[in-house]
Design an enzyme around this catalytic site. Sequence first.
Site, short mmCIF file in Angstrom:
data_model
loop_
_atom_site.label_atom_id
_atom_site.label_comp_id
_atom_site.label_asym_id
_atom_site.label_seq_id
_atom_site.Cartn_x
_atom_site.Cartn_y
_atom_site.Cartn_z
N LYS A 195 -17.42 -66.30 15.01
CA LYS A 195 -18.47 -67.44 14.42
C LYS A 195 -17.81 -69.02 13.98
O LYS A 195 -18.17 -70.58 14.36
CB LYS A 195 -19.64 -66.72 13.23
CG LYS A 195 -18.22 -66.17 12.54
CD LYS A 195 -18.16 -67.40 10.69
CE LYS A 195 -16.91 -67.18 10.17
NZ LYS A 195 -17.40 -67.35 8.80
N THR A 252 -22.40 -70.38 8.92
CA THR A 252 -21.50 -71.19 9.24
C THR A 252 -21.29 -72.87 10.28
O THR A 252 -20.27 -73.46 10.08
CB THR A 252 -19.95 -70.26 10.20
OG1 THR A 252 -20.46 -68.89 8.67
CG2 THR A 252 -18.60 -71.07 10.05
#
Length: 336
Positions: A195, A252
């Site tokens: 991620k 994120t």
Amino acid sequence: MTRAAVLGAGSWGTAFAKVLAEAGTEVTIWARRPEVADALANDHRNPFYLPGVQLPAVAATDDHERAIDGAEIIVLAVPSQSLRGNLEKWNDAIGNAVSDHDASLLSLAKGIETGTLLRMSQVIGAVTGADERRIAVLSGPNLAKEIAAGQPAATVIACTDAARAVALQQASATGYFRPYTNTDVIGCEIGGACKNVIALACGIAAGMGLGDNSIASLITRGLAEIIRLGVALGAEPVTLAGLAGVGDLVATCTSPLSRNRSFGHVLGAGGSMDAAQEATHGQVAEGVKSCTSIRALAVAHDVEMPLTNAVHQVCHEGISVSAAVGTLLGRRIKPE
């Protein structure tokens, strides 16, 4: 009372120490710099990484042996690429804690080690010799500043020993921090590492002035890459559809509090790698190094990861962001 040592006093290590203390766990934080340890121990603050946040009463030291002595939970809260080097220094003390107190090793690090292409739990096992049943990982949408402020958040604690995962869950559950358990360590680690790379891509897109459609497309196609790699390594797809996958990815990729997104934003706006590092105040954007090792891991397992490859080219091969985007848009069209 359960005793925990948190090894690493950056923003996330400090925030998680606060969570543990407020969950009723006795906490000692190890800080590399004596001045950080002094601020934590005497003022119950970390002005270097979480300014303005009042911490509960926790012990702090720059002596790792003192921090680890008697600990039943050892939290590893250092950047992924420095984990091995630190473990080699801490190994004797960790070995004593594991043998004397059946200590659990809980990794907060998110990355794939450069060169070896090992996940963090594998690095821990290789250096310490600890059985995989003692090693757990924590991953989820856990932006340190929000958690330190007591804002509600959830996470996943994964361990092949389900009972150990439950014990760690109980040691860190508060009214605002909700840990779930899982036995899919691989899935949680791949989601947490990958991620960061997709967040760099989203930051680059935002820095270029691209809008929500572009960001949503990057997140979705990034998730497809993560699932492909995870499944190839033995992860469960359902893990990557949960908090350690989609949850962590969305947070994120979209939050200005994300170092990886912020780093990418500077690159997308035309800034240099040095300027991007300065903009993140010298803190580690894990995806910058992990993009290379994740790409190599994908190649080794014959997994296609075009976004990861593009981020690597921008960060390490001098390819311009516009050229990287052009390459992605020029890929052949195909079924989803």
